[in-house]
Design a protein around this motif. Structure first.
Motif, PDB file in Angstrom:
ATOM      1  N   GLY A  18       0.666  -1.056   0.068  1.00 52.84           N
ATOM      2  CA  GLY A  18      -0.148   0.132   0.019  1.00 52.84           C
ATOM      3  C   GLY A  18       0.827   1.108  -0.022  1.00 52.84           C
ATOM      4  N   VAL A  19       0.658   2.231   0.849  1.00 55.78           N
ATOM      5  CA  VAL A  19       1.252   3.308   0.974  1.00 55.78           C
ATOM      6  C   VAL A  19       2.275   3.494   2.114  1.00 55.78           C
ATOM      7  N   GLY A  20       3.203   3.102   1.905  1.00 53.31           N
ATOM      8  CA  GLY A  20       4.308   2.739   2.896  1.00 53.31           C
ATOM      9  C   GLY A  20       4.102   1.631   3.887  1.00 53.31           C
ATOM     10  N   SER A  21       4.976   1.728   4.949  1.00 52.24           N
ATOM     11  CA  SER A  21       5.006   0.783   5.977  1.00 52.24           C
ATOM     12  C   SER A  21       3.526   0.947   6.665  1.00 52.24           C
ATOM     13  N   GLY A  22       2.837  -0.351   6.886  1.00 56.18           N
ATOM     14  CA  GLY A  22       1.903  -0.278   7.810  1.00 56.18           C
ATOM     15  C   GLY A  22       0.363   0.217   7.170  1.00 56.18           C
ATOM     16  N   SER A  23       0.597   0.938   6.031  1.00 54.69           N
ATOM     17  CA  SER A  23      -0.434   1.476   5.260  1.00 54.69           C
ATOM     18  C   SER A  23      -1.173   0.549   4.484  1.00 54.69           C
ATOM     19  N   ARG A  24      -2.587   0.759   4.185  1.00 54.22           N
ATOM     20  CA  ARG A  24      -3.217  -0.139   3.368  1.00 54.22           C
ATOM     21  C   ARG A  24      -4.029   0.636   2.305  1.00 54.22           C
ATOM     22  N   VAL A  25      -4.474  -0.095   1.439  1.00 52.29           N
ATOM     23  CA  VAL A  25      -5.559   0.497   0.482  1.00 52.29           C
ATOM     24  C   VAL A  25      -6.795  -0.446   0.248  1.00 52.29           C
ATOM     25  N   TRP A  26      -7.925   0.329   0.558  1.00 57.26           N
ATOM     26  CA  TRP A  26      -9.523  -0.269   0.491  1.00 57.26           C
ATOM     27  C   TRP A  26     -10.005   0.139  -0.742  1.00 57.26           C
ATOM     28  N   VAL A  27     -10.993  -0.831  -1.157  1.00 58.80           N
ATOM     29  CA  VAL A  27     -11.974  -0.186  -2.504  1.00 58.80           C
ATOM     30  C   VAL A  27     -13.080  -0.893  -2.389  1.00 58.80           C
ATOM     31  N   LEU A  28     -14.113   0.070  -2.705  1.00 57.94           N
ATOM     32  CA  LEU A  28     -15.586  -0.384  -2.961  1.00 57.94           C
ATOM     33  C   LEU A  28     -15.655   0.044  -4.384  1.00 57.94           C
ATOM     34  N   SER A  29     -15.856  -1.068  -5.208  1.00 55.34           N
ATOM     35  CA  SER A  29     -16.064  -0.939  -6.643  1.00 55.34           C
ATOM     36  C   SER A  29     -17.477  -1.433  -7.074  1.00 55.34           C
ATOM     37  N   VAL A  30     -18.095  -0.433  -7.651  1.00 54.46           N
ATOM     38  CA  VAL A  30     -19.440  -0.720  -7.698  1.00 54.46           C
ATOM     39  C   VAL A  30     -19.739  -0.564  -9.408  1.00 54.46           C
ATOM     40  N   GLY A  31     -20.252  -1.441 -10.228  1.00 48.07           N
ATOM     41  CA  GLY A  31     -20.754  -1.292 -11.536  1.00 48.07           C
ATOM     42  C   GLY A  31     -22.205  -2.307 -11.903  1.00 48.07           C
ATOM     43  N   ILE A  32     -22.732  -1.251 -12.747  1.00 50.07           N
ATOM     44  CA  ILE A  32     -24.177  -2.069 -12.880  1.00 50.07           C
ATOM     45  C   ILE A  32     -24.197  -2.026 -14.560  1.00 50.07           C
ATOM     46  N   SER A  33     -24.578  -3.366 -15.022  1.00 51.39           N
ATOM     47  CA  SER A  33     -24.752  -3.251 -16.517  1.00 51.39           C
ATOM     48  C   SER A  33     -26.302  -3.928 -16.675  1.00 51.39           C
ATOM     49  N   GLN A  81     -13.070   0.144  10.105  1.00 51.44           N
ATOM     50  CA  GLN A  81     -11.807  -0.886  10.126  1.00 51.44           C
ATOM     51  C   GLN A  81     -10.606   0.105   9.601  1.00 51.44           C
ATOM     52  N   ILE A  82     -10.994   0.951   8.896  1.00 52.95           N
ATOM     53  CA  ILE A  82      -9.880   2.022   8.169  1.00 52.95           C
ATOM     54  C   ILE A  82      -9.000   2.689   8.943  1.00 52.95           C
ATOM     55  N   ARG A  83      -7.699   2.878   8.851  1.00 55.24           N
ATOM     56  CA  ARG A  83      -7.044   3.582   9.726  1.00 55.24           C
ATOM     57  C   ARG A  83      -6.670   4.946   9.152  1.00 55.24           C
ATOM     58  N   PRO A  84      -6.351   6.002   9.881  1.00 58.23           N
ATOM     59  CA  PRO A  84      -5.906   7.323   9.630  1.00 58.23           C
ATOM     60  C   PRO A  84      -4.861   7.259   8.542  1.00 58.23           C
ATOM     61  N   ASP A  85      -3.830   6.393   8.350  1.00 59.81           N
ATOM     62  CA  ASP A  85      -2.882   6.217   7.380  1.00 59.81           C
ATOM     63  C   ASP A  85      -3.162   5.498   5.970  1.00 59.81           C
ATOM     64  N   ASP A  86      -4.553   5.082   5.905  1.00 60.54           N
ATOM     65  CA  ASP A  86      -4.765   4.305   4.857  1.00 60.54           C
ATOM     66  C   ASP A  86      -5.484   5.158   3.516  1.00 60.54           C
ATOM     67  N   THR A  87      -5.585   4.279   2.598  1.00 64.07           N
ATOM     68  CA  THR A  87      -6.134   4.959   1.192  1.00 64.07           C
ATOM     69  C   THR A  87      -7.251   4.259   1.165  1.00 64.07           C
ATOM     70  N   PHE A  88      -8.403   5.004   0.667  1.00 66.06           N
ATOM     71  CA  PHE A  88      -9.586   4.479   0.289  1.00 66.06           C
ATOM     72  C   PHE A  88     -10.119   4.962  -1.136  1.00 66.06           C
ATOM     73  N   VAL A  89     -10.526   3.837  -2.113  1.00 63.66           N
ATOM     74  CA  VAL A  89     -10.989   4.092  -3.408  1.00 63.66           C
ATOM     75  C   VAL A  89     -12.432   3.888  -3.574  1.00 63.66           C
ATOM     76  N   PHE A  90     -13.068   4.827  -3.957  1.00 62.41           N
ATOM     77  CA  PHE A  90     -14.699   4.472  -4.263  1.00 62.41           C
ATOM     78  C   PHE A  90     -14.812   4.647  -5.784  1.00 62.41           C
ATOM     79  N   PHE A  91     -15.369   3.625  -6.406  1.00 62.66           N
ATOM     80  CA  PHE A  91     -15.483   3.690  -7.918  1.00 62.66           C
ATOM     81  C   PHE A  91     -16.892   3.077  -8.204  1.00 62.66           C
ATOM     82  N   TYR A  92     -17.394   3.950  -9.138  1.00 61.34           N
ATOM     83  CA  TYR A  92     -18.769   3.609  -9.679  1.00 61.34           C
ATOM     84  C   TYR A  92     -18.918   3.826 -10.999  1.00 61.34           C
ATOM     85  N   SER A  93     -19.562   2.934 -11.797  1.00 53.36           N
ATOM     86  CA  SER A  93     -19.948   2.932 -13.355  1.00 53.36           C
ATOM     87  C   SER A  93     -21.121   2.417 -13.538  1.00 53.36           C
ATOM     88  N   GLY A  94     -22.090   3.303 -14.029  1.00 54.45           N
ATOM     89  CA  GLY A  94     -23.333   2.955 -14.159  1.00 54.45           C
ATOM     90  C   GLY A  94     -24.201   4.179 -14.692  1.00 54.45           C
TER      91      GLY A  94
END
Length: 803
Positions: free
Chosen positions: A558-573, A630-643
């Motif tokens: 992720g983004v450096g030691s101890g950092s994590r990346v979270w993702v919520l990916s949403v798509g509707i066809s 669960q997310i921590r202050p040094d994490d990265t979050f990605v929210f994606f939507y297609s529809g």
């Protein structure tokens, strides 16, 4: 709902589908009109009808609509023509089980629209008549006919291309090639495997039916080979069409490519291209483009040997076929399962190759973990993955397709055990046991008597080892010949490079993280027989996976030691009822999640993927609650939507809604308002949150979600403009496609250091919009990317790619 809009282009098959809902009550959508059914075809005329657009007709987003269903047979070549003197007609045609094709003005004629295609399957050809101007009315004439192409031994036939990928109409050109050329400029030029051709598109060249200039080449393939054809240019947006040998019908094949790896260059790869004559059309994405280009025909190089084998102790090639009756996945794709047992610690390379369908690989480990891959690299439809066996037991490998219903033959290539895939034969390769200091040059020369590749080039082989996990750059330069570099890893994977960039004849390959063991580095030439001196250099960076100190747990990716990346990916066809269905949007969500996973940025417990029926308001709320808890202050979050996206009158007193209109995401069970999404984002206390929305009116979400430091947004269009489907990229939208390429590493270029910053990613997507979507005009205006970094600096780090 699909909104049909015109473009001032003569590309008969370029189409724009709007990924949005209707403006009005949240979630409201007009019921699908009942199409008229054409009478039984007589002769070559399948439909010939006069009609009128009028207020009693069903209404699209802004225009009245008439629809017709026309029965067609598999392999049938059809031309659909729509004319009107009362309004600017827009034509949409959907082949059986295909994607919609749209044309507004045929070669600039505002009274005529036309689409020509070959149906790959039997069924109903859906023909839709509408207008460019909102609420336009008046009489029109629609005509559907079979196209007869002369069938002689010397006359090539029209290929049964995939309708969703057809942008350039070749029927007239293919017919004319059977006749004596009218000028030297219209004579097909010979092209051989290994050739580098320089050409210029200029007035007087062959013109496709859809208006683009083209140079036509004839390429003879004498034996099965992995064939790659590349077109590079700094003067125009390159587009390649390759037509393979074969007759009319399902056996004929065409391959097309516009942008390879997010660039304006084009590249077509044909695994195990069958022997025969191929026609290569070097053309442009849009009519009217001219300029110089370079065309190359490459085959996959093997080692210094007189022939290639398909199976060795380290490589196994399993031939298979996806066909009706195979086991189907829950999502509808057919699949074949193969089972393997490897020793713990074995480095394994899996690759699924097919020229019949877009392959997809799924690996199930003995412990139950799953790993997926769609495309080996941008622009290459073969799936591949590399891994090291971590546990004893049986591994299950599923070969399937990217889309439901795809069938055809494939090869599953399995390499493992650390041995090279091909054993050298006499003469033995000229080998130098090299272990250079980083940056120290190795000077050599290609000369008569050196080992020769099976394709005829001289080659020197250097054997090297690098520190495991260390990034390595390998470069070869020569002023005497056009260099070509081949690097084989200890696990047997091969990488090739001809030119580092167009116009530069030196070669180079970057290895993000070296494997343990011995590498083979082959220095050779682009053409057989080339000789001369060269300089080979290697440079190493810092170890990408540092060892933790005593008592320190290893850092998560992720983004450096101890950092994590979270993702919520949403798509509707697949929307309820089918009237509002969209192509590729669910796949967009899958591919974004996959891109992050394949970069080593996410883990299963930090990845939330919601597509089609699973993408409900309740599921999105639940996922957001689980992430925020669960997310921590040094994490990265990605929210994606297609529809779909939509608008309605605001019922809130929010002072930020200057236009008194709320935007919403039209998820599977109804609207999710911008106000609610804003409240969800306010609860995400990550160091950086990236919001990417690919939907109509997406820009209207910026004022609701960019409300605190640390949040950055990418929105596919401004708040009063709809968004188009990026059909030429097989994506639900332009933002979806360019964002995925950026995550895969294309955006990491300033510098290329495996650290992705906010500025790098946003600039890359903005730059790609400018190159490929600057003239996408919707009914409400031109589609433009909206970037809102709020209080986030361009230098802010999003993540590190530790793979």
């Amino acid at each position: 709902m699909h909104s049909l809009v015109g473009r001032g282009s003569a590309l008969a098959s370029v189409f724009l589908l709007v990924a949005c809902g209707s403006r009005g009550d949240a979630g409201s959508a007009p019921p699908p009109p009942t199409p008229a059914v054409a009478t039984a075809p007589v002769g070559d005329v399948l439909l010939d009808r006069d009609g009128t657009l009028e207020p009693t007709d069903p209404r699209g987003v802004s225009s009245f609509v008439d629809r017709f269903d026309v029965p067609v047979a598999a392999g049938e070549h059809v031309r659909v023509t729509l004319t009107s003197s009362a309004f600017d007609p827009v034509l949409e045609v959907t082949p059986p089980r295909g994607a919609p094709l749209t044309n507004d003005d045929l070669r600039g004629d505002r009274a005529r629209s036309e689409i020509e295609l070959v149906a790959t399957q039997a069924g109903a050809l859906k023909v839709q008549v509408t207008s460019f101007a909102p609420s336009a009315q008046g009489a029109y004439h629609v005509h559907v006919e079979r196209v007869r192409v002369p069938s002689t031994p010397s006359a090539p036939q029209v290929a049964a291309a995939e309708p969703a990928r057809r942008h350039h109409v070749l029927a007239g050109v293919l017919s004319s090639l059977a006749r004596p050329p009218q000028s030297a400029a219209q004579t097909p030029m010979p092209l051989r495997v290994g050739d580098r051709a320089s050409g210029t598109l200029a007035p007087g060249d062959t013109t496709l039916d859809s208006g683009e200039l083209a140079d036509v080449y004839v390429l003879d393939v004498s034996a099965p080979t992995d064939l790659t054809i590349q077109m590079q240019s700094t003067a125009l947006d390159a587009y390649l069409v390759v037509r393979g040998p074969g007759d009319v019908g399902p056996s004929a094949r065409e391959w097309e490519n516009d942008d390879s790896g997010g660039t304006r260059d084009a590249s077509v790869s044909i695994p195990q291209a069958a022997p025969g004559q191929y026609r290569v059309f070097a053309t442009t994405f849009r009519a009217g483009m001219t300029g110089a280009y370079e065309l190359k025909a490459l085959s996959t190089r093997d080692g210094a040997s007189t022939g290639a084998t398909t199976t060795t102790a380290a490589e196994q090639v399993i031939a298979g076929e996806l066909a009706a009756g195979d086991r189907a996945l829950v999502s509808g794709e057919l699949s074949d399962e193969h089972r393997f047992t490897w020793p713990v610690g074995t480095a394994v390379h899996l690759e699924a190759r097919s020229s019949a369908f877009d392959t997809y690989l799924i690996l199930h480990t003995p412990g139950g973990q799953q790993r997926d891959n769609d495309d080996q690299s941008p622009g290459v439809l073969n799936a591949a993955m590399d891994f090291v066996v971590q546990e004893p037991g049986e591994h299950r490998v599923l070969v399937t397709s990217y889309r439901p219903g795809e069938t055809g033959r494939y090869e599953l290539v399995v390499r493992g055990g650390g041995a090279a895939p091909t054993a050298p034969s006499a003469p033995p390769p000229t080998t130098v046991a090299s272990q250079p200091t980083a940056g120290q040059p190795i000077r050599g020369a290609l000369a008569a008597g050196d080992a020769t590749l099976s394709s005829g080039e001289f080659a020197d082989t250097h054997r090297m080892t690098f520190t495991a996990g260390q990034p390595v750059s390998i470069r070869v330069e020569s002023s005497a010949f056009d260099t070509y570099l081949i690097v084989r890893s200890p696990s047997g994977r091969q990488q090739d490079n001809d030119d580092l960039q167009p116009g530069v004849l030196n070669s180079g390959i970057d290895i993000p993280a070296a494997e343990a063991g011995e590498y083979q580095v082959l220095v050779t030439s682009y053409r057989p027989g080339e000789t001369g001196a060269y300089v080979l250099t290697t440079s190493a960076g810092t170890t990408t996976t540092p060892q933790p100190g005593p008592g320190t747990p290893p850092a998560a990716p992720g983004v450096g030691s101890g950092s994590r990346v979270w993702v919520l990916s949403v798509g509707i066809s697949d929307y309820p009822g089918g009237a509002n269905d969209l192509p590729e949007c669910a796949n967009d969500a899958v591919k974004i999640a996959e891109a992050l996973r394949n970069q080593g940025l996410t883990a299963p417990d930090r990845e939330f993927l919601l597509t089609d029926g699973r993408a409900t308001t309740a599921a999105i709320r639940d996922a957001m609650q689980r992430i925020t808890s669960q997310i921590r202050p040094d994490d990265t979050f990605v929210f994606f939507y297609s529809g779909h996206g939509g608008q309605n009158e605001s019922r809130s007193s929010d002072a930020r809604e200057l236009d008194a209109i709320d935007e919403y995401l039209f998820v599977h069970d109804g609207p999710l308002l911008d106000d609610e999404l804003g409240r969800m984002m306010d609860a995400v206390r990550a160091r950086t949150a990236l919001v990417a929305i690919d939907a109509c009116f997406a820009g209207g979400f910026a004022k609701d979600v960019i409300t605190r430091p640390g949040v950055v947004g990418l929105f596919s269009s401004e708040e009063d403009v709809t968004s188009a489907v990026a059909s030429q990229f097989q994506a639900g939208g332009y933002l979806s496609h360019f964002l995925r390429l950026g995550i895969q590493g294309e955006a990491d270029h300033d510098p290329r250091d495996r650290v992705m910053t906010v500025g790098e990613l946003t600039h890359y997507v903005w730059q790609q919009y400018g190159r490929h979507a600057s003239d996408v005009r919707m009914g409400m205006g031109y589609q433009q990317l909206v970037v809102d970094r709020g209080a986030v600096r361009a230098t802010q780090e999003l993540w590190r790619n530790d793979r």
